[in-house]
Design a protein around this motif. Structure first.
Motif, mmCIF file in Angstrom:
data_model
loop_
_atom_site.group_PDB
_atom_site.id
_atom_site.type_symbol
_atom_site.label_atom_id
_atom_site.label_comp_id
_atom_site.label_asym_id
_atom_site.label_seq_id
_atom_site.Cartn_x
_atom_site.Cartn_y
_atom_site.Cartn_z
ATOM 1 N N SER A 137 0.891 -1.168 0.000
ATOM 2 C CA SER A 137 0.000 0.000 0.000
ATOM 3 C C SER A 137 0.916 1.201 0.000
ATOM 4 N N SER A 138 0.946 1.936 -1.092
ATOM 5 C CA SER A 138 1.869 3.055 -1.220
ATOM 6 C C SER A 138 1.214 4.227 -1.914
ATOM 7 N N LEU A 139 1.678 5.405 -1.561
ATOM 8 C CA LEU A 139 1.347 6.608 -2.316
ATOM 9 C C LEU A 139 2.622 7.040 -3.026
ATOM 10 N N LEU A 140 2.505 7.265 -4.325
ATOM 11 C CA LEU A 140 3.684 7.576 -5.139
ATOM 12 C C LEU A 140 3.461 8.878 -5.886
ATOM 13 N N LEU A 141 4.541 9.628 -6.039
ATOM 14 C CA LEU A 141 4.539 10.761 -6.951
ATOM 15 C C LEU A 141 5.241 10.252 -8.203
ATOM 16 N N VAL A 142 4.563 10.356 -9.344
ATOM 17 C CA VAL A 142 5.098 9.768 -10.577
ATOM 18 C C VAL A 142 5.327 10.861 -11.624
ATOM 19 N N PRO A 143 6.529 11.469 -11.626
ATOM 20 C CA PRO A 143 6.840 12.442 -12.670
ATOM 21 C C PRO A 143 6.899 11.781 -14.045
ATOM 22 N N ASP A 144 7.401 10.529 -14.112
ATOM 23 C CA ASP A 144 7.499 9.810 -15.385
ATOM 24 C C ASP A 144 7.676 8.321 -15.076
ATOM 25 N N VAL A 145 6.662 7.528 -15.407
ATOM 26 C CA VAL A 145 6.677 6.119 -14.973
ATOM 27 C C VAL A 145 7.853 5.336 -15.563
ATOM 28 N N ALA A 146 8.440 5.828 -16.670
ATOM 29 C CA ALA A 146 9.571 5.121 -17.273
ATOM 30 C C ALA A 146 10.890 5.439 -16.574
ATOM 31 N N GLN A 147 10.918 6.515 -15.777
ATOM 32 C CA GLN A 147 12.203 6.894 -15.197
ATOM 33 C C GLN A 147 12.179 7.302 -13.736
ATOM 34 N N ASP A 148 11.052 7.821 -13.257
ATOM 35 C CA ASP A 148 11.117 8.501 -11.979
ATOM 36 C C ASP A 148 9.850 8.245 -11.176
#
Ligand code: KG4
Ligand code: ZN
Length: 345
Positions: free
Chosen positions: A145-156
């Motif tokens: 169970s996580s909250l993520l900030l995803v600037p770019d799913v391929a890199q960051d």
């Protein structure tokens, strides 16, 4: 360089009990074939790692062939192979990673070892198109169970918070057991809850007001168990639908509250929910209500793409090919505790 305008990527997923093989062309879904060993685990009340590994071994070749047949493709059409390198059950991951290496080597195409959690995020593009940059992702599964900030799913991918004890899906599975519902419990609680009231019992909401973006579900799980035990000890019937609905309401309230806090804190207007628990009907409904109220756009893949599958791995593989990411070497390990911040290995 791809032999097609958009690369055709074969994705292999074996981190838990599902042998998933997906095929995508760019972000167009061509096949999503799954063999599950769940029936072999159900009587143990949880996934038995050795049983899962053996089942993957038996299912791998037929599932890959089934996916190719479903897509109307041949092996020679595949431009790249992606595989879940972690996190997950070590022995189960190993089967998928070994198979992916063999297919990549045999076909002479690049291999991409990817993160299972980032793949749960990437899969939504198969249904709703490119992910807005940045997005906030709420990832809720049996193991995470996580909250993520995803600037770019391929890199960051940046971790904003996670559970300090049980994963949301784990809490669903354990509470289902207390209520005498089959494993895995999430879908059964979802169904039972439709006949009950979410306000019947005021169960605790862990870490509700603590100012962090972390979760805790173990206190809630224990509170449900104690409540049910007290009823049984008093010789009273347990109102399964009401308990299921009230437990589900507590989980969903905290998940959606913290997800919207994350959006507000990082000034992000796009929320994605992924992972097996994202199939939950109450979570989908409450998230929609709260997103509408906050002016946040919500993206949730259809339930069949939320639970573990190979298409999600292929989808992330397609992102990596498009981003010009470096392919994996043929000696990559299966990493059962691969951190969420590592998108590919
Ligand atoms: O993502 P997933 O298929 O596997 C992991 O990576 O863990 O998630 C499985 C979890 C299980 O705990 C299952 O009970 C839960 O997702 N789940 C649900 C629902 N469908 C699956 N939980 C709540 N409501 C559902 N409808
Ligand atoms: Zn998963």
């Amino acid at each position: 360089m791809s032999r097609h305008d958009e690369p055709i990527v074969l994705g292999i997923e074996t981190s838990c009990d599902e042998t998933g093989v997906g095929i995508v062309r760019g972000h167009t879904l061509l096949a999503n074939t799954i063999a599950s060993s769940m029936d072999e685990h159900a009587r143990f009340g949880g996934v038995v790692p050795e049983v899962a590994s053996r089942a993957h071994l038996e299912a791998m070749t037929p599932t890959v062939e089934g996916a190719l047949a479903a897509a109307g493709l041949r092996f020679s059409d595949i431009d790249a192979v992606a595989v879940t390198a972690g996190p997950g059950l070590a022995g189960a991951l190993l089967v998928g990673v070994a198979a992916a290496k063999a297919y990549a080597l045999g076909l002479g195409v690049p291999l991409y070892g990817v993160n299972h959690l980032a793949a749960h995020v990437a899969v939504d593009q198969l249904e709703h198109g490119p992910l807005p940059k940045p997005s906030v992702a709420l990832l809720v599964s049996g193991g995470h169970s996580s909250l993520l900030l995803v600037p770019d799913v391929a890199q960051d991918v940046i971790s904003l918070g996670s559970t300090v004890d049980d994963a949301a899906g784990e809490a669903f599975d354990k509470v289902a057991r207390v209520l005498g519902l089959p494993f895995p419990g999430g879908p059964h609680i979802d169904r039972a809850a439709r006949e009950g009231s979410g306000t019947a019992v005021a169960f605790p909401r862990g870490k509700y007001d603590d100012g962090t973006l972390d979760f805790s579900f173990s206190g809630l799980k224990t509170a449900v168990a104690r409540w049910v035990e007290a009823r049984e000890a008093a010789g009273e019937a347990v109102p399964v639908a009401d308990v299921a609905a009230s437990f589900q309401e507590a989980v969903v309230d905290v998940l959606t509250r913290k997800a919207l806090q994350a959006c507000a804190r990082y000034d992000v207007k796009d929320l994605l929910i992924g992972g097996g628990v994202a199939a939950n009907s109450r979570l989908r409904a409450m998230a929609q209500e709260r997103c509408d109220a906050a002016g946040v756009r919500l993206r949730v893949p259809r339930p069949g793409l939320c639970t573990d599958n190979g298409a999600m791995v292929a989808a992330l593989g397609a992102n990596l090919v498009a981003a010009g990411a470096k392919p994996s070497t043929l000696d990559i390990p299966a990493d059962s505790s691969l951190p969420i911040t590592v998108v590919n290995v």
